[in-house]
Enzyme design. Structure first.
Site, PDB file in Angstrom:
ATOM      1  N   LYS A 116      47.223  51.656   0.671  1.00  0.00           N
ATOM      2  CA  LYS A 116      47.401  51.149  -0.728  1.00  0.00           C
ATOM      3  C   LYS A 116      48.645  50.124  -0.736  1.00  0.00           C
ATOM      4  CE  LYS A 116      44.631  54.846  -2.500  1.00  0.00           C
ATOM      5  NZ  LYS A 116      44.743  56.395  -2.977  1.00  0.00           N
ATOM      6  N   GLN A 160      48.070  60.884  -5.849  1.00  0.00           N
ATOM      7  CA  GLN A 160      47.407  60.953  -4.509  1.00  0.00           C
ATOM      8  C   GLN A 160      46.749  62.449  -4.549  1.00  0.00           C
ATOM      9  OE1 GLN A 160      46.340  58.388  -2.441  1.00  0.00           O
ATOM     10  NE2 GLN A 160      44.865  60.132  -1.794  1.00  0.00           N
ATOM     11  N   ASP A 183      42.944  55.143 -11.415  1.00  0.00           N
ATOM     12  CA  ASP A 183      42.055  55.839 -10.836  1.00  0.00           C
ATOM     13  C   ASP A 183      41.031  56.136 -11.585  1.00  0.00           C
ATOM     14  OD1 ASP A 183      42.389  56.149  -8.238  1.00  0.00           O
ATOM     15  OD2 ASP A 183      43.795  57.975  -8.605  1.00  0.00           O
TER      16      ASP A 183
END
Length: 356
Positions: A116, A160, A183
């Site tokens: 990422k 994460q 997200d």
């Protein structure tokens, strides 16, 4: 059902298969079957460590499906994002920023975060990274989230997953400002996605990538019958909601579904997100259907330098002979997930700075 001799998708061994029955699993779809084996055929429970089960079907030797190239489409999207970020910087002096919080030292999570970060740098997004110890507290994680919530240079916050077991995942995800929830996991974003007439600020990246693959491959969704296999909060449920928003008729197949192969065989579009290697067989697919394979599963492969190879939920060799289009694994949905994360971060920066 007549029995047929058919090579298994993940093995060269042939087995004679009788009808099978679905059994309940808390995590994914799993099946059992009665098997009569050729005397020299290995026990199916010893092939890659799990039982193999499928409905037999006569296959042709030619592959007819178009391969949906996720790498190529993701590159197109990243190029568009790079251009738009450059325009934003030139016109208002703003560079989008993405903050990633990693807790612990899981190798797969470290790899995802590293990828990422590289993707951000490639398109011009500023990357902020926090690495916390496995035994840190929820309060410490939330403190960093609060700091990024208040930082005007950060337009997206990503925690994460998975988090260590001693942490309450919902408490931490709910601490992310909904306007920076790139997200798309905040319950308000999912709730808006589920409601007609409401628009979420962000859509979860993997399901969004699946729909983008369909759109950019020229595949019409409106009026089609679609089946989503799996009902996770991260992929299955939001994918079904997105397809419904595109005016498809939706069925979700899960661990308690009876006769799943019959339901799946009616679908014009299939999205599979179960995490079970080679689960979806060619015989389950309607001729000409489009198949999006979200699964990324390691299976034993002594010929690979790593000792394993990655496969999807879909038995690719079989499905490619039946479907009109199919995503490969790797190289299908995976690259799109990161591309959609970058897209959501750019979208957030534009909205927060009222940039058109």
């Amino acid at each position: 059902m007549a029995s047929t001799i058919l090579s298994d998708c993940s093995s060269s061994s042939a087995a004679r298969i009788l009808p099978f029955h679905m059994i309940r699993s808390t995590n994914a779809l799993r099946f059992r079957c009665s098997v009569f084996l050729h005397p020299k055929t290995p026990n199916p429970r010893q092939i890659h460590g799990k039982s193999l089960a499928f409905t037999p079907v006569a296959m042709t030797t030619e592959t007819s499906a178009k391969v949906i190239d996720g790498k190529s489409i993701a590159k197109q999207i990243r190029d568009e994002i790079t251009s738009e970020i450059s325009r934003m910087k030139d016109e208002i002096g703003i560079v989008p920023g993405l903050a990633v919080i990693l807790v612990g030292t899981r190798k797969d999570s470290q790899t995802y975060v590293r990828n990422k970060k590289k993707a951000c740098e490639a398109v011009g997004i500023t990357s902020h990274e926090v690495n916390l110890q496995e035994d840190c507290t929820e309060e410490e994680v939330i403190k960093y989230i609060s700091g990024f919530n208040n930082d005007p240079s950060v337009h997206g916050i990503l925690v994460q997953l998975p988090l260590p077991r001693h942490m309450n995942e919902q408490n931490i995800l709910n601490a992310v400002n909904i306007e920076k929830d790139v997200d798309g996991f905040h319950p308000l974003n999912i709730g808006r996605l589920a409601m007609q007439g409401r628009e979420p600020l962000f859509v979860p990246c993997t399901p969004k990538g699946c729909i983008e693959l369909l759109h950019r491959s020229g595949i019409d969704i409106k009026g089609k019958r679609a089946v989503v296999i799996g009902r996770s909060n991260i992929v299955g449920m939001p994918a079904a909601l997105l397809l419904q928003r595109q005016n498809a008729t939706i069925t979700i197949v899960h661990s308690s579904t009876k006769n799943p192969e019959e339901i799946i065989r009616q679908a014009d579009i299939v999205i599979s997100a179960t995490g079970v290697a080679n689960l979806v067989r060619g015989s389950w697919i309607k001729p000409g259907a489009v198949v999006i394979d979200v699964g990324i599963n390691p299976v034993d492969d002594p010929e690979s330098p790593r000792g394993y190879r990655l496969v999807g939920d879909v038995c690719y060799e079989e499905v490619a002979k039946i479907a009109s289009a199919v995503t490969p694994v790797p190289g299908g949905v995976g690259p799109m997930t990161i591309a959609m994360l970058l897209s959501n971060t750019l979208e957030s920066a534009k909205r927060l700075h009222n940039f058109k």
